[in-house]
Design a protein around this motif. Sequence first.
Motif, PDB file in Angstrom:
ATOM      1  N   VAL A 168     -13.844  -3.207  -5.737  1.00 48.60           N
ATOM      2  CA  VAL A 168     -13.956  -2.138  -4.747  1.00 48.60           C
ATOM      3  C   VAL A 168     -12.700  -1.283  -4.730  1.00 48.60           C
ATOM      4  CG1 VAL A 168     -14.126  -1.665  -2.271  1.00 48.60           C
ATOM      5  CG2 VAL A 168     -15.620  -3.369  -3.323  1.00 48.60           C
ATOM      6  N   LEU A 169     -11.532  -1.945  -4.782  1.00 43.80           N
ATOM      7  CA  LEU A 169     -10.282  -1.177  -4.765  1.00 43.80           C
ATOM      8  C   LEU A 169     -10.164  -0.283  -6.000  1.00 43.80           C
ATOM      9  CD1 LEU A 169      -6.925  -1.820  -3.417  1.00 43.80           C
ATOM     10  CD2 LEU A 169      -6.950  -1.501  -5.885  1.00 43.80           C
ATOM     11  N   MET A 170     -10.466  -0.811  -7.175  1.00 43.10           N
ATOM     12  CA  MET A 170     -10.366   0.006  -8.384  1.00 43.10           C
ATOM     13  C   MET A 170     -11.387   1.142  -8.359  1.00 43.10           C
ATOM     14  SD  MET A 170      -7.801  -1.220  -9.809  1.00 43.10           S
ATOM     15  CE  MET A 170      -7.863  -0.110 -11.223  1.00 43.10           C
ATOM     16  N   ALA A 171     -12.564   0.898  -7.759  1.00 43.41           N
ATOM     17  CA  ALA A 171     -13.552   1.969  -7.630  1.00 43.41           C
ATOM     18  C   ALA A 171     -13.038   3.061  -6.696  1.00 43.41           C
ATOM     19  CB  ALA A 171     -14.878   1.407  -7.121  1.00 43.41           C
ATOM     20  N   ALA A 172     -12.423   2.653  -5.568  1.00 38.45           N
ATOM     21  CA  ALA A 172     -11.856   3.638  -4.643  1.00 38.45           C
ATOM     22  C   ALA A 172     -10.735   4.427  -5.316  1.00 38.45           C
ATOM     23  CB  ALA A 172     -11.336   2.936  -3.392  1.00 38.45           C
ATOM     24  N   TYR A 173      -9.901   3.737  -6.073  1.00 41.21           N
ATOM     25  CA  TYR A 173      -8.825   4.417  -6.796  1.00 41.21           C
ATOM     26  C   TYR A 173      -9.392   5.409  -7.812  1.00 41.21           C
ATOM     27  CZ  TYR A 173      -5.020   5.028 -10.151  1.00 41.21           C
ATOM     28  OH  TYR A 173      -4.095   5.570 -10.997  1.00 41.21           O
TER      29      TYR A 173
ATOM     30  N   LEU B  73      -0.459   5.890 -16.391  1.00 41.25           N
ATOM     31  CA  LEU B  73       0.686   4.994 -16.215  1.00 41.25           C
ATOM     32  C   LEU B  73       0.635   4.257 -14.878  1.00 41.25           C
ATOM     33  CD1 LEU B  73       3.615   7.155 -17.654  1.00 41.25           C
ATOM     34  CD2 LEU B  73       2.535   5.165 -18.698  1.00 41.25           C
ATOM     35  N   VAL B  74       0.266   4.963 -13.802  1.00 44.67           N
ATOM     36  CA  VAL B  74       0.292   4.336 -12.479  1.00 44.67           C
ATOM     37  C   VAL B  74      -0.905   3.414 -12.265  1.00 44.67           C
ATOM     38  CG1 VAL B  74      -1.047   6.004 -11.104  1.00 44.67           C
ATOM     39  CG2 VAL B  74       0.952   4.894 -10.102  1.00 44.67           C
ATOM     40  N   THR B  75      -1.933   3.540 -13.100  1.00 46.98           N
ATOM     41  CA  THR B  75      -3.090   2.653 -12.959  1.00 46.98           C
ATOM     42  C   THR B  75      -2.713   1.204 -13.234  1.00 46.98           C
ATOM     43  OG1 THR B  75      -4.613   4.434 -13.589  1.00 46.98           O
ATOM     44  CG2 THR B  75      -5.422   2.182 -13.813  1.00 46.98           C
ATOM     45  N   LEU B  76      -1.775   0.972 -14.150  1.00 45.93           N
ATOM     46  CA  LEU B  76      -1.398  -0.388 -14.517  1.00 45.93           C
ATOM     47  C   LEU B  76      -0.815  -1.179 -13.338  1.00 45.93           C
ATOM     48  CD1 LEU B  76      -1.141  -2.514 -16.708  1.00 45.93           C
ATOM     49  CD2 LEU B  76       1.089  -1.537 -17.317  1.00 45.93           C
ATOM     50  N   PRO B  77       0.208  -0.677 -12.624  1.00 51.48           N
ATOM     51  CA  PRO B  77       0.701  -1.465 -11.483  1.00 51.48           C
ATOM     52  C   PRO B  77      -0.335  -1.641 -10.382  1.00 51.48           C
ATOM     53  CG  PRO B  77       1.754   0.700 -11.553  1.00 51.48           C
ATOM     54  CD  PRO B  77       1.041   0.522 -12.852  1.00 51.48           C
ATOM     55  N   VAL B  78      -1.180  -0.627 -10.155  1.00 49.96           N
ATOM     56  CA  VAL B  78      -2.233  -0.771  -9.138  1.00 49.96           C
ATOM     57  C   VAL B  78      -3.180  -1.910  -9.515  1.00 49.96           C
ATOM     58  CG1 VAL B  78      -4.228   0.358  -8.080  1.00 49.96           C
ATOM     59  CG2 VAL B  78      -2.103   1.628  -8.384  1.00 49.96           C
ATOM     60  N   ALA B  79      -3.610  -1.920 -10.772  1.00 50.18           N
ATOM     61  CA  ALA B  79      -4.549  -2.957 -11.211  1.00 50.18           C
ATOM     62  C   ALA B  79      -3.891  -4.336 -11.215  1.00 50.18           C
ATOM     63  CB  ALA B  79      -5.077  -2.612 -12.609  1.00 50.18           C
ATOM     64  N   LEU B  80      -2.619  -4.429 -11.636  1.00 54.36           N
ATOM     65  CA  LEU B  80      -1.949  -5.729 -11.696  1.00 54.36           C
ATOM     66  C   LEU B  80      -1.758  -6.329 -10.307  1.00 54.36           C
ATOM     67  CD1 LEU B  80       0.750  -5.186 -14.470  1.00 54.36           C
ATOM     68  CD2 LEU B  80      -1.316  -6.597 -14.589  1.00 54.36           C
TER      69      LEU B  80
ATOM     70  N   ALA C  87       0.824  -1.214   0.000  1.00 52.89           N
ATOM     71  CA  ALA C  87       0.000   0.000   0.000  1.00 52.89           C
ATOM     72  C   ALA C  87       0.855   1.260   0.000  1.00 52.89           C
ATOM     73  CB  ALA C  87      -0.941  -0.005   1.205  1.00 52.89           C
ATOM     74  N   ALA C  88       1.926   1.284   0.818  1.00 48.29           N
ATOM     75  CA  ALA C  88       2.766   2.485   0.902  1.00 48.29           C
ATOM     76  C   ALA C  88       3.487   2.736  -0.420  1.00 48.29           C
ATOM     77  CB  ALA C  88       3.778   2.346   2.037  1.00 48.29           C
ATOM     78  N   LEU C  89       4.012   1.676  -1.025  1.00 43.88           N
ATOM     79  CA  LEU C  89       4.718   1.822  -2.297  1.00 43.88           C
ATOM     80  C   LEU C  89       3.789   2.325  -3.389  1.00 43.88           C
ATOM     81  CD1 LEU C  89       7.333   1.377  -3.903  1.00 43.88           C
ATOM     82  CD2 LEU C  89       6.592  -0.976  -4.297  1.00 43.88           C
ATOM     83  N   LEU C  90       2.610   1.753  -3.472  1.00 45.93           N
ATOM     84  CA  LEU C  90       1.644   2.191  -4.486  1.00 45.93           C
ATOM     85  C   LEU C  90       1.167   3.612  -4.216  1.00 45.93           C
ATOM     86  CD1 LEU C  90      -0.501  -1.053  -4.881  1.00 45.93           C
ATOM     87  CD2 LEU C  90       1.194  -0.151  -6.472  1.00 45.93           C
ATOM     88  N   ALA C  91       0.992   3.979  -2.933  1.00 42.03           N
ATOM     89  CA  ALA C  91       0.531   5.333  -2.601  1.00 42.03           C
ATOM     90  C   ALA C  91       1.552   6.373  -3.039  1.00 42.03           C
ATOM     91  CB  ALA C  91       0.267   5.443  -1.106  1.00 42.03           C
TER      92      ALA C  91
END
Length: 358
Positions: free
Chosen positions: A280-285, A259-266, A239-243
Amino acid sequence: MRKIFSKWIDRYFSDEEAVLLFVLLGGALLIILTLGQMLTPVFAGLILAFLMQGAVSWLESRKLSHILSVSLVFMLFVSVTLALLLFVLPLVWRQAGNLFNELPRILSEVQQLALLLPKQYPDMISVAQVNELINSAAAELSKVGQWVVTFSLNSIGSVVALLIYFVLVPILVFFFLKDGKALSSWWASLLPAKREMMTKVWDEMDDQIANYIRGKVIEILIVGVATYVAFAVLGINYAALLAIMVGLSVLIPYIGAALVTLPVALIAFFQWGWTNEFMVLMAAYGIIQALDGNVLVPLLFSEAVNLHPVSIIIAVLLFGGLWGFWGVFFAIPLATLIKAILSAWPKAPKLSQDVPES
């Protein structure tokens, strides 16, 4: 040709102030290119002091003395820096290491999913092509691992330099905040008394770029913290790295969020698959990105930088290629500086001799 060039010089460099500004800009660029590495602590101190000057002015407007305002802002700066060094960076480094250790497993799952493609689309892709792509990805990961080891070994020799920076930069920040007006007055005393164009450029820069840089730092902090809280509550790994990645993505307009959506989704997909948690996570993002673009940005950047999107993208590519992270961070301010100089540059009226003689 000589006549055309002479007329061009007379048109754009007939003013003494224009020539002086051109020389100053050229000298500043030369110093950055030749002495930039040695003067990095000075540049870092200037940038940080510039970012915090607004807080000092705000405290002074509340009837606090200058030295007390500087001291309070400086103590806040030191506290935030220590918190980053002692808590945030170790957490991010640990999560980055865990992610790197998980990459072989993720790559194996990607290979299993990719091998389904030749069965569904045999005319478009073959098993050999999938295996070749996977082998290429594995080779690149191996190179990344070697780079990390080499970087860690090479960084041992720079520990002393980093310690010097950690001591020197805060000292410079304090004195730039404390004596900034005196230093500015001394620098202005070296310039000619007639400096209408420089004043016009500075006023435009002060109005737009000061608000932009401070607003961008606040945006990074708000988006990063909001993303970390949301990701930590939802339980996604790293979570910290992605944030931090999501927070820094706001530096690159138009394409950073994509660009950053790809690593979050993967990472979410390989942790949960196509489940409700993933949705839920992708909706929050998506909500965080929407609030950033439609609420936070209009509030922080009321003085919008009037640049065409093509100019912004070119500036990000150009200055990012020259100076890396700092080039990306200051791409829009530098583009705004160039625009302000071009707008304020004196232009002599066209001469009557331009009309061909009969």
